[in-house]
Design a protein around this motif. Sequence first.
Motif, PDB file in Angstrom:
ATOM      1  N   ASP A   1       0.852  -1.193   0.000  1.00 27.61           N
ATOM      2  CA  ASP A   1       0.000   0.000   0.000  1.00 27.61           C
ATOM      3  C   ASP A   1       0.884   1.238   0.000  1.00 27.61           C
ATOM      4  O   ASP A   1       1.820   1.341   0.804  1.00 27.61           O
ATOM      5  CB  ASP A   1      -0.898  -0.004   1.241  1.00 27.61           C
TER       6      ASP A   1
ATOM      7  N   ASP B   1       1.342   4.711   1.108  1.00 24.11           N
ATOM      8  CA  ASP B   1       0.716   5.373   2.256  1.00 24.11           C
ATOM      9  C   ASP B   1       0.278   6.812   1.977  1.00 24.11           C
ATOM     10  O   ASP B   1      -0.677   7.292   2.552  1.00 24.11           O
ATOM     11  CB  ASP B   1       1.673   5.350   3.446  1.00 24.11           C
TER      12      ASP B   1
ATOM     13  N   GLN C   1      -3.481   0.347  -3.171  1.00 26.77           N
ATOM     14  CA  GLN C   1      -3.156  -1.005  -2.723  1.00 26.77           C
ATOM     15  C   GLN C   1      -2.972  -1.940  -3.918  1.00 26.77           C
ATOM     16  O   GLN C   1      -3.811  -1.987  -4.829  1.00 26.77           O
ATOM     17  CB  GLN C   1      -4.256  -1.535  -1.805  1.00 26.77           C
TER      18      GLN C   1
ATOM     19  N   THR D   1       4.063   0.248   2.506  1.00 26.84           N
ATOM     20  CA  THR D   1       3.903  -0.783   3.525  1.00 26.84           C
ATOM     21  C   THR D   1       3.560  -2.093   2.837  1.00 26.84           C
ATOM     22  O   THR D   1       2.789  -2.110   1.878  1.00 26.84           O
ATOM     23  CB  THR D   1       2.797  -0.388   4.517  1.00 26.84           C
TER      24      THR D   1
ATOM     25  N   GLU E   1      -3.095  -9.926   2.732  1.00 29.65           N
ATOM     26  CA  GLU E   1      -3.746  -8.691   3.174  1.00 29.65           C
ATOM     27  C   GLU E   1      -3.712  -8.565   4.693  1.00 29.65           C
ATOM     28  O   GLU E   1      -3.497  -7.474   5.228  1.00 29.65           O
ATOM     29  CB  GLU E   1      -5.186  -8.655   2.662  1.00 29.65           C
ATOM     30  N   ALA E   2      -3.909  -9.689   5.388  1.00 33.26           N
ATOM     31  CA  ALA E   2      -3.832  -9.653   6.849  1.00 33.26           C
ATOM     32  C   ALA E   2      -2.429  -9.251   7.300  1.00 33.26           C
ATOM     33  O   ALA E   2      -2.263  -8.485   8.256  1.00 33.26           O
ATOM     34  CB  ALA E   2      -4.205 -11.023   7.427  1.00 33.26           C
TER      35      ALA E   2
ATOM     36  N   TYR F   1      -2.108  -5.494   6.886  1.00 38.71           N
ATOM     37  CA  TYR F   1      -2.747  -4.744   7.968  1.00 38.71           C
ATOM     38  C   TYR F   1      -1.892  -4.794   9.239  1.00 38.71           C
ATOM     39  O   TYR F   1      -1.810  -3.803   9.981  1.00 38.71           O
ATOM     40  CB  TYR F   1      -4.145  -5.308   8.253  1.00 38.71           C
TER      41      TYR F   1
ATOM     42  N   LYS G   1       0.833  -2.313   8.742  1.00 34.62           N
ATOM     43  CA  LYS G   1       0.329  -0.950   8.938  1.00 34.62           C
ATOM     44  C   LYS G   1       0.197  -0.627  10.421  1.00 34.62           C
ATOM     45  O   LYS G   1       0.481   0.500  10.857  1.00 34.62           O
ATOM     46  CB  LYS G   1      -1.032  -0.793   8.249  1.00 34.62           C
ATOM     47  N   ALA G   2      -0.250  -1.623  11.194  1.00 33.87           N
ATOM     48  CA  ALA G   2      -0.397  -1.399  12.637  1.00 33.87           C
ATOM     49  C   ALA G   2       0.961  -1.140  13.281  1.00 33.87           C
ATOM     50  O   ALA G   2       1.058  -0.401  14.268  1.00 33.87           O
ATOM     51  CB  ALA G   2      -1.073  -2.607  13.286  1.00 33.87           C
TER      52      ALA G   2
ATOM     53  N   ALA H   1      -7.754 -11.697  14.490  1.00 34.20           N
ATOM     54  CA  ALA H   1      -8.698 -10.940  13.660  1.00 34.20           C
ATOM     55  C   ALA H   1     -10.060 -11.624  13.635  1.00 34.20           C
ATOM     56  O   ALA H   1     -11.105 -10.965  13.718  1.00 34.20           O
ATOM     57  CB  ALA H   1      -8.147 -10.808  12.243  1.00 34.20           C
TER      58      ALA H   1
ATOM     59  N   GLN I   1     -12.153  -0.568  18.914  1.00 38.98           N
ATOM     60  CA  GLN I   1     -11.707  -0.729  17.530  1.00 38.98           C
ATOM     61  C   GLN I   1     -12.871  -0.698  16.552  1.00 38.98           C
ATOM     62  O   GLN I   1     -12.764  -0.152  15.456  1.00 38.98           O
ATOM     63  CB  GLN I   1     -10.930  -2.041  17.372  1.00 38.98           C
TER      64      GLN I   1
END
Length: 571
Positions: free
Chosen positions: A181, A183, A224, A262, A283-284, A287, A290-291, A308, A370
């Motif tokens: 991705d 950013d 993305q 990222t 994809e997970a 993420y 990114k976190a 998740a 969240q």
Amino acid sequence: MSRFFERTIGRAEATGLRLALNEQTLEGFSDGIAIADLALQDHPLVYVNSAFERISGYRREELLGRNCRFLQGTERTQPAVREMAGAVAEGRDTTVVLRNFRRDGTPFWSEVRLRPLRDAEGRVTHYLGTTRDVSEFRDVNERLARAATFDEVTGLLTRRGLLDRLALLGADEPLLMLCCDVDQLRDVNATYGRSAGDLLLLELGRRLGAVPGLVAGSRLGAGQFAAALRCPEAAEATVAALHGMLRQPFTLPGATVALTVTLGWAKGVWTASQGEPLLIEAEAALYAAKAAGRGERRAFDPAVEREARRRLRMTADLRSALANREFVLHYQPKVELATGRILAVEALLRWNNPIFGLQSPDRFLPVAEQSGLVVEIGAWALAEAARTAAALHRGGHAVQVAVNVSPVQFHRDDVPALLRRILAETGAEPGWISIELTETVLADGSARTLACFQALREMGIGLAMDDFGTGFASLDQLRRLPFTEVKLDRSFVRNLQADPVQSAIVTGTLGVARALGITATCEGVETEAERQHLLALGCPVAQGYLFSLPLAKEDLTWLLEKHAVLPVAAA
């Protein structure tokens, strides 16, 4: 086909083909009509209407006496041609779409419907065909299909196109799936214009397309991207090299920009039934990266996926809990240390789960925050606390009810407006309610946050700084902000006698609170020794298991009626 035309064909079936009677009707159709004679060699056309001439571009005399296959030119191996030949051989109806050519050589798509015509004995003597030019619809469908398969900006595959392409692979092929991705794409669009952003996306797609071992590249959406590679032996080194290539500066008209990219990745054996899960795993991992922060990269971790899934299930359960009224408040007294008198209570949220029983907030509050559900849950808690405060005061118990408000709710919701509405609905007075906020709320220091503080105090609502000393807050903020109470965290109470530094911190905080006219409350008091030491330091109020566990509303009412002053040992 109209009922009138059906009746016309019916007469033809009963009496044989009678063109003289039907020709006027056939000429009135906007669809092309052609009739072939099966009794003649090569089944030539014996009739076409004017619409057929218009669609094909041929004159009637150029069509009659010829088999209609000549309209397919050199494309006579189309599946539709075989289907029509089979239908004629079997004497049945059929509908096909095939590609024909006009007299001037231009291609067009035809929807052709064939129907056998029978004589009085039921033998098929002729075939009637209707044709309609569906080129425009076909072109639209092809454009839609391409839009569903290929990204308009980069020319890369879409998500659906990527999965379709991978479905063509052989079974059990090892793949490395990457998701990345850009950013700051939004910043590029805002600063240099969307056309510059499109150029950046195009360049990123070109870089992905040049990756060795690439099976398929895809733009999943916005900034993305995904890429499927034949799995190399050194997967981590390959990912690191690709990440470095993607982070190279991008040259745009009039500017060179360096962006953070990222990246997440997963590897596995491709099977047609498990292609999307491999993409989902990548994809997970994205993420998770990114976190961890912009520009990071992460490999897929099954534990992250399990977490998740747990969050998703709990989010659904929390929605049901709201609808089914499964949340409750329990109340823990705040006690005057010197006398044991109950001055106030803190409302503590609990989830009465129908399967697992009473759950404390640390089990579900992070997921509620969240997902944003904490805004609805928090609004319910405020309203329920106000109803309790009103009921207690009607019963002659002048205690304040404190409610914890999540930072997420405080920043997303208009808490002062919400409380005005709740007070009006419940009949509670503003002074009967106090809002407890953790130091996280103070992190942004925004004008909106300060305005909310001021609005709550102007209403007469109490403001308590919860868990003081564990986060962002400082003694200076106690001076500047309109707090009415400061609550020292349990970590300052433990080992108070054995730690002189800790004791000095508590003493200093208590002194500042007294100077500012703010109530100081120590949390988590569990032993008589802790109570005695805090009393000696000048702490006025405390709460903890030494005095009472959190109580259900009915038990709190009983306690206030029987023991409004809790017994304490002599100082």
